[in-house]
Design a protein around this motif. Structure first.
Motif, PDB file in Angstrom:
ATOM      1  N   ASN A 361      18.609 -13.203  55.139  1.00  0.00           N
ATOM      2  CA  ASN A 361      20.018 -13.088  54.789  1.00  0.00           C
ATOM      3  C   ASN A 361      20.800 -12.701  56.042  1.00  0.00           C
ATOM      4  OD1 ASN A 361      19.493 -10.319  55.122  1.00  0.00           O
ATOM      5  ND2 ASN A 361      19.177 -10.008  52.927  1.00  0.00           N
ATOM      6  N   THR A 362      22.087 -12.475  55.892  1.00  0.00           N
ATOM      7  CA  THR A 362      22.931 -12.144  57.038  1.00  0.00           C
ATOM      8  C   THR A 362      22.463 -10.866  57.719  1.00  0.00           C
ATOM      9  OG1 THR A 362      24.810 -13.197  55.949  1.00  0.00           O
ATOM     10  CG2 THR A 362      25.295 -11.728  57.780  1.00  0.00           C
ATOM     11  N   THR A 434      30.004 -15.301  64.987  1.00  0.00           N
ATOM     12  CA  THR A 434      31.158 -15.763  64.233  1.00  0.00           C
ATOM     13  C   THR A 434      30.694 -16.338  62.901  1.00  0.00           C
ATOM     14  OG1 THR A 434      33.142 -17.157  64.372  1.00  0.00           O
ATOM     15  CG2 THR A 434      31.134 -18.026  65.371  1.00  0.00           C
ATOM     16  N   GLY A 435      31.612 -16.844  62.114  1.00  0.00           N
ATOM     17  CA  GLY A 435      31.264 -17.381  60.804  1.00  0.00           C
ATOM     18  C   GLY A 435      31.823 -18.781  60.612  1.00  0.00           C
ATOM     19  N   ASP A 436      31.426 -19.409  59.507  1.00  0.00           N
ATOM     20  CA  ASP A 436      31.884 -20.779  59.274  1.00  0.00           C
ATOM     21  C   ASP A 436      33.399 -20.840  59.089  1.00  0.00           C
ATOM     22  OD1 ASP A 436      31.270 -19.324  56.932  1.00  0.00           O
ATOM     23  OD2 ASP A 436      31.181 -21.129  55.711  1.00  0.00           O
ATOM     24  N   GLY A 437      33.993 -19.856  58.400  1.00  0.00           N
ATOM     25  CA  GLY A 437      35.436 -19.842  58.229  1.00  0.00           C
ATOM     26  C   GLY A 437      36.155 -19.722  59.561  1.00  0.00           C
ATOM     27  N   CYS A 438      35.667 -18.840  60.435  1.00  0.00           N
ATOM     28  CA  CYS A 438      36.244 -18.689  61.770  1.00  0.00           C
ATOM     29  C   CYS A 438      36.081 -19.972  62.578  1.00  0.00           C
ATOM     30  CB  CYS A 438      35.569 -17.538  62.508  1.00  0.00           C
ATOM     31  SG  CYS A 438      35.797 -15.917  61.753  1.00  0.00           S
ATOM     32  N   ILE A 461      27.338 -17.779  61.490  1.00  0.00           N
ATOM     33  CA  ILE A 461      26.771 -17.451  60.183  1.00  0.00           C
ATOM     34  C   ILE A 461      27.443 -18.336  59.137  1.00  0.00           C
ATOM     35  CG2 ILE A 461      26.289 -15.623  58.524  1.00  0.00           C
ATOM     36  CD1 ILE A 461      25.018 -15.098  61.239  1.00  0.00           C
ATOM     37  N   ASN A 462      26.699 -19.253  58.563  1.00  0.00           N
ATOM     38  CA  ASN A 462      27.262 -20.225  57.617  1.00  0.00           C
ATOM     39  C   ASN A 462      26.798 -19.899  56.200  1.00  0.00           C
ATOM     40  OD1 ASN A 462      28.272 -22.400  56.224  1.00  0.00           O
ATOM     41  ND2 ASN A 462      27.388 -23.963  57.566  1.00  0.00           N
ATOM     42  N   ILE A 531      21.983 -20.432  58.615  1.00  0.00           N
ATOM     43  CA  ILE A 531      22.301 -20.827  57.244  1.00  0.00           C
ATOM     44  C   ILE A 531      21.776 -19.788  56.264  1.00  0.00           C
ATOM     45  CG2 ILE A 531      21.942 -22.607  55.486  1.00  0.00           C
ATOM     46  CD1 ILE A 531      21.706 -24.628  57.775  1.00  0.00           C
ATOM     47  N   VAL A 532      22.690 -19.157  55.528  1.00  0.00           N
ATOM     48  CA  VAL A 532      22.338 -18.111  54.563  1.00  0.00           C
ATOM     49  C   VAL A 532      23.099 -18.355  53.265  1.00  0.00           C
ATOM     50  CG1 VAL A 532      21.803 -16.357  56.304  1.00  0.00           C
ATOM     51  CG2 VAL A 532      24.154 -16.612  55.469  1.00  0.00           C
ATOM     52  N   ASP A 533      22.620 -17.741  52.188  1.00  0.00           N
ATOM     53  CA  ASP A 533      23.327 -17.826  50.910  1.00  0.00           C
ATOM     54  C   ASP A 533      24.554 -16.911  50.892  1.00  0.00           C
ATOM     55  OD1 ASP A 533      21.595 -19.695  49.851  1.00  0.00           O
ATOM     56  OD2 ASP A 533      20.231 -18.164  49.053  1.00  0.00           O
TER      57      ASP A 533
END
Length: 552
Positions: A361-362, A434-438, A461-462, A531-533
């Protein structure tokens, strides 16, 4: 010689090296002048907003002012957010925006905007230049204003015709003496006396302003044997594997730090380089200061006593104040017992988590990055759910650095900021988390990193959602819109289409030390999609309480 060229040559003389921004009609004269000024290098970004964060990060790390430019109209308004961030962080960035020709102002020119008042509240100086003969001197005044006293950003709006006017051969402006904050010696001595009287019953809280004095603060903490916590932005000011470290206090606090600073084991709290805002104090937690006296050290006098009553405010350059304190405090020359003990705090917890069988996980990904990163790495954090895990679980040791524009950084600010950081310290490995939204906001700056051959490791982090928003709504309202999530998009696939080296990580087995070492040795940017939930609840409860109004 054109007016803008004289002004730019003055800035080069002062040590300015980079112009961040995007070329456009109303600032084309600036970019044309750069062809004749090789000492001033342009960094052409993909979005003006990102260029402002690049400039801010570069200036924060080097201490050198940088230039950030944008066109009139929408280019200028795209710089408002990073200018506000520079204002919050007290960074001497010189923002220059173009304008329609001075003789056409008010006639409805394309992208015409009166930018001066828009920037006025978030800069130390905002002015429209209307006389080409005064442009070099006004630019010198802006530079002087930015670096004097408490530093901060400045803004000039310069019409294109003013930039281009030939003003002949001119001597460069002469910079007047720079005013720097002076130390309140009497206040420092009074603080030293109170610290000495407290004996072992004291604690230290470090903000971002303490980072430049990290070595002397370690010496001070060891001399006093006082426990040390940092705010989220202060993370890295004190090595977190040090036996005296409590970890983070404030947003995503470590339990050890919260229990100790909110407890009754100390009578004096020494605060260094923090404005003590919401995210630094767990929503201005009253237990932080209850029943104890505060000593607050900051080079910005306006921060002293702003949020909490302070019995011993000390105004001055932090490193000088710490030196003064050390001179008045007799160091115990015998070996400190804690120095040889196995660390029982963050370091042990991180090691235990690595040895245990962890879920993918993250949290586990962040902990693995922490364990495998080089000992001189700089972590540059973006804004989002992953940020809360990183604040709490990245173990920043001596030699490593941690950056986050948490007070006014928008989503994607960490991506642009990491480019400025890499330019500031080319030999230090930079890891942007960073993350997918960013990434969807400002991810194309990875292409800018490719174009300038910047060896940054972008860890994305997606979790296929706006994670912090999703969990914030679920914690506060017990429901949320489906729109906060989306069909998963391959970030690695996007990187591949841009011709970037990339990797896709779905387990801890794919996130080993040899992988991180290989990614960082590539010589250019690498995009690693994790790739994480993202179904676990991040450590953001204090932020949710604030939004609910639970502290009022």
């Amino acid at each position: 010689m054109r007016a803008i060229e004289v002004g730019l040559r003055f800035l080069v003389q002062q040590g300015v090296r980079y112009v961040f921004g995007i070329p456009a009609g109303s600032i084309n004269a600036i970019y044309d002048a750069l062809l004749d000024i090789p000492e001033l290098k342009p960094i052409v970004a993909k979005h003006e907003n990102s260029s402002g964060y690049m400039a801010g990060a570069y200036t924060r790390i080097t201490g050198l002012p940088s230039i950030c430019v944008a066109s009139s109209g929408p280019g200028a308004t795209n710089l408002v957010t990073p200018a506000a961030n520079a204002w919050k962080q007290k960074l001497p960035v010189i923002f220059i925006t173009g304008s329609v020709p001075s003789g056409k102002m008010g006639k409805g020119g394309a992208q015409e905007l009166y930018a001066e008042p828009i920037f006025a509240s978030i800069t130390k100086m905002s002015r429209t230049v209307l006389d080409p003969n005064q442009l070099p001197e006004i630019l010198a005044e802006a530079y002087h204003t930015a670096i004097s006293g408490v530093p901060g950003p400045v803004h000039l709006a310069i019409p294109i015709d003013i930039q281009m006017t030939d003003i002949g051969e001119r001597e460069l402006p002469v910079l007047p003496p720079v005013q720097q904050p002076t130390m309140d010696l009497a206040a420092a001595q009074a603080a030293a006396k109170r610290i000495k009287a407290a004996g072992l019953r004291g604690a230290i809280l470090l903000g971002n302003g303490a980072k430049a004095s990290s070595d002397s603060i370690v010496q001070l903490a060891e001399t006093l044997e006082w426990k040390v916590a940092t705010t989220p932005r202060g993370k890295g000011a004190f090595p977190e594997n040090h036996p005296l470290s409590l970890g983070i206090y404030g947003l995503s606090a470590n339990i050890k730090a919260s229990e100790y600073l909110n407890g009754n084991d100390h009578e004096v709290l020494l605060i260094i380089g923090s404005s003590l805002g919401e995210l630094a104090t767990s929503n201005w937690e009253p237990r932080l200061v209850a029943g104890r006296e505060l000593i607050h050290i900051d080079y910005d006098q306006s921060e002293l006593g702003k949020c909490y009553e302070t019995q011993y405010p000390v105004h001055g350059e932090i490193k000088l104040v710490i030196t003064e304190l050390l001179e008045h405090l007799s160091a115990d020359t015998q070996d400190k017992s804690y120095a040889s003990e196995a660390f029982q705090g963050l370091g042990e917890a991180a090691a235990a988590s690595e040895q245990a069988e962890e879920k993918w996980n993250t949290l586990s990904a962040i902990r693995r990055l922490s364990a495998t990163a080089p000992k001189n790495a700089r972590f540059f954090l973006d804004i989002g759910e992953f940020m809360t895990y990183s604040i709490q679980n990245l173990l920043i040791e001596s030699g490593q650095e941690f950056d986050i524009d948490i007070n006014f950084g928008g989503m994607g600010s960490g991506i642009g900021g990491s480019l400025g950081a890499q330019l500031a310290e080319p030999t230090r490995p930079t890891i942007c988390i960073t993350g997918d939204g960013c990434f969807f906001m400002h991810g194309l700056e990875v292409l800018t990193a490719k174009e300038y051959n910047l060896p940054i490791l972008f860890v994305v982090i997606n979790n296929a959602r706006l994670g912090m928003v999703y969990h914030g709504h679920m914690l506060q309202y017990k429901r949320c819109l489906e729109d906060f999530s989306q069909e998963r998009v391959s970030i690695a696939g996007v990187a591949q289409s841009l011709g970037l080296r990339h990797a896709e990580v779905r387990s801890l087995d794919q996130l080993q030390g040899e992988h991180v070492q290989e990614w960082l040795s590539h010589g250019g940017p690498v995009v690693v999609e994790v790739i994480v939930d993202g179904n676990e609840i991040p450590p953001m409860g204090e932020r949710v309480k604030f939004l609910q109004g639970a502290t009022y």
